[in-house]
Design an enzyme around this catalytic site. Structure first.
Site, PDB file in Angstrom:
ATOM      1  N   TYR A 128       0.572   9.815  -9.059  1.00 51.64           N
ATOM      2  CA  TYR A 128      -0.518   8.866  -9.248  1.00 51.64           C
ATOM      3  C   TYR A 128      -1.905   9.485  -9.357  1.00 51.64           C
ATOM      4  O   TYR A 128      -2.849   8.800  -9.745  1.00 51.64           O
ATOM      5  CB  TYR A 128      -0.470   7.816  -8.139  1.00 51.64           C
ATOM      6  CG  TYR A 128       0.772   6.969  -8.238  1.00 51.64           C
ATOM      7  CD1 TYR A 128       0.858   5.961  -9.190  1.00 51.64           C
ATOM      8  CD2 TYR A 128       1.878   7.218  -7.442  1.00 51.64           C
ATOM      9  CE1 TYR A 128       2.007   5.202  -9.327  1.00 51.64           C
ATOM     10  CE2 TYR A 128       3.036   6.463  -7.561  1.00 51.64           C
ATOM     11  CZ  TYR A 128       3.096   5.452  -8.504  1.00 51.64           C
ATOM     12  OH  TYR A 128       4.242   4.718  -8.640  1.00 51.64           O
ATOM     13  N   PHE A 424       3.950  -1.593   1.055  1.00 48.22           N
ATOM     14  CA  PHE A 424       4.076  -2.723   0.114  1.00 48.22           C
ATOM     15  C   PHE A 424       4.526  -2.207  -1.236  1.00 48.22           C
ATOM     16  O   PHE A 424       4.550  -1.022  -1.479  1.00 48.22           O
ATOM     17  CB  PHE A 424       2.759  -3.495  -0.011  1.00 48.22           C
ATOM     18  CG  PHE A 424       1.564  -2.652  -0.371  1.00 48.22           C
ATOM     19  CD1 PHE A 424       1.225  -2.440  -1.699  1.00 48.22           C
ATOM     20  CD2 PHE A 424       0.771  -2.068   0.611  1.00 48.22           C
ATOM     21  CE1 PHE A 424       0.124  -1.684  -2.046  1.00 48.22           C
ATOM     22  CE2 PHE A 424      -0.334  -1.308   0.272  1.00 48.22           C
ATOM     23  CZ  PHE A 424      -0.657  -1.101  -1.045  1.00 48.22           C
TER      24      PHE A 424
END
Length: 424
Positions: A128, A424
């Site tokens: 990322y 999450f």
């Protein structure tokens, strides 16, 4: 491999949800069979326009989902975030630029909505950074050797006048949201928990066919205030008529150190429990030093956790609190040159902090840059966890003026480290 123009990336609607769910499970190496229970769980998380799929013909080969989130920056302040989750690319379609296309589409929409940052929990570290994300918080986990910890074996409850009670899932759904909101206000890096979070984590919403109900315990202070909650499970292992059971903590939240101490002592006092696995905790958690012998808490994991991608540098830097005295007492400023290849947040900014600890950020300044850094490095610094001096030593930020990295640390670092209690 060059990108395939015939890979169609589109928002998934109800008709495509089953195929999207199959691709999601494939990407996470779970059974590709889609059950009605799993499909219904994903339907509950579905938000029109924010669940993307990459389709090769009729087959979904990559998934991506985002949802609205509030990220705490400390001092009771939050910023709106674009939370990224459920990112997969099937093994047959790797290295074709599919994730790059999905990420670019989602971040552009987040910028247009006015989200200040994007957030995610990275399963793999190298992925990322190329999209402008930087690791903004860390997490740690410990395993407590209960017999070695040195706690009083006669402990029968908190000595501060509080009490601990076992409760059921319905109580947790009632008491948990307000307690978590109290914690989030004081904990930089904490993210919001909506009603669905409490439903998933108490078994109302289930992704599988089975659900093993955990134990829940609540700590109430002497005046009856709910200051702590814990969810935990336990195994049942004996050897030579001696118990060797482990309490495995799913999550523990506490708004005060007293509540935190009491809940850990409670877990270590349960009959037959000889080990406690803490689950994900803050990197500077108080836990080891609650024990008479801190070495009884063995560090089993320490790693990056919440990754942040800045989309609006001005709002991000102005939202968080600062220590005006630590920054020099008379108010200090720093000119940052932020590099962002994607074009969302690049530019030259002047950050100024008043003696009262209020930050103001001016974009497009003509003053000479004092510190040059990529947007991902600014993300790592923003909540206060990383050191600009350390990043400079690593060659990841560049001082244009001697001492600028130390000034950045004085402005940005926090007394307690940021922490995100959630995945999450």
């Amino acid at each position: 491999m060059t990108p395939r123009a015939d890979i169609d990336i589109r928002a998934v609607n109800e008709d495509g949800l089953r195929e999207w769910t199959r691709a999601l499970q494939t990407g996470f190496l779970r059974s590709p069979e889609v059950t009605d229970v799993g499909l219904e769980a994903n339907r509950g998380a579905f938000r029109p326009g924010r669940s993307l799929g990459a389709f090769d013909g009729e087959r979904c080969v990559a998934t991506f989902r985002s949802f609205p989130q509030e990220l705490s920056v400390g001092g009771g302040a939050t910023v709106p975030a674009d939370a990224v989750s459920n990112v997969t690319v099937s093994p047959t379609h790797r290295r074709r630029g599919i994730l790059t296309r999905m990420m670019a589409r989602d971040l552009a929409a987040a910028k247009e909505r006015g989200d200040v940052v994007a957030t995610l929990i990275a399963a793999e570290y190298p992925i990322y950074g190329r999209y402008g994300f930087g690791p903004a918080t860390s997490t740690s986990a410990w395993t407590i050797d209960v017999p070695r910890a040195g706690l009083d074996p006669r402990w029968a409850g908190p000595a501060d006048g509080g009490r601990i009670d076992l409760v059921d899932a319905a109580d947790v759904r009632k008491l948990g949201p307000e307690l978590h909101a109290r914690l989030a206000r004081q904990q930089p890096g904490a993210v919001s928990r909506d009603e669905r979070w409490w439903q998933v984590n108490t078994g109302v919403v289930r992704y599988g066919e089975s659900w093993d109900e955990p134990f829940y315990a609540v700590y109430r202070s002497a005046d009856g205030e709910v200051d702590g909650l814990v969810s935990y499970e336990a195994d049942d292992k004996w050897d030579a008529k001696q118990p060797h059971d482990t309490a495995d903590v799913n999550w523990l939240i506490a708004a005060t150190p007293g509540a935190e101490r009491a809940l850990w002592q409670y877990l270590c006092s349960i009959d037959w429990i000889t080990k406690v696995k803490t689950g994900w905790r803050a990197p500077d958690d108080l836990l080891p030093f609650f024990l008479p012998d801190p070495r009884a808490a063995r560090l089993t994991t320490h790693a990056d956790w919440l990754w942040v991608r800045l989309l609006d540098v001005v709002r991000a830097l102005e939202a968080r609190p600062y220590d005006g005295h630590a920054a020099g007492g008379g108010g200090r400023g720093l000119v940052l040159e932020v590099v962002d290849e994607a074009g969302f947040a690049g530019g030259r900014y002047r950050l100024e902090v008043s003696p009262e600890g209020v930050g103001s950020c001016t974009p497009g300044v003509r003053d000479a840059a004092e510190l040059t850094l990529d947007v991902r490095e600014l993300a790592a610094l923003w909540l206060g966890d990383e050191s600009a001096v350390r990043l400079a030593a690593l060659g990841r930020v560049r001082e244009e003026r001697a001492g600028a990295a130390r000034m950045a640390d004085a402005l940005l670092r926090t007394s307690r480290r940021p922490w995100c209690p959630d995945i999450f």
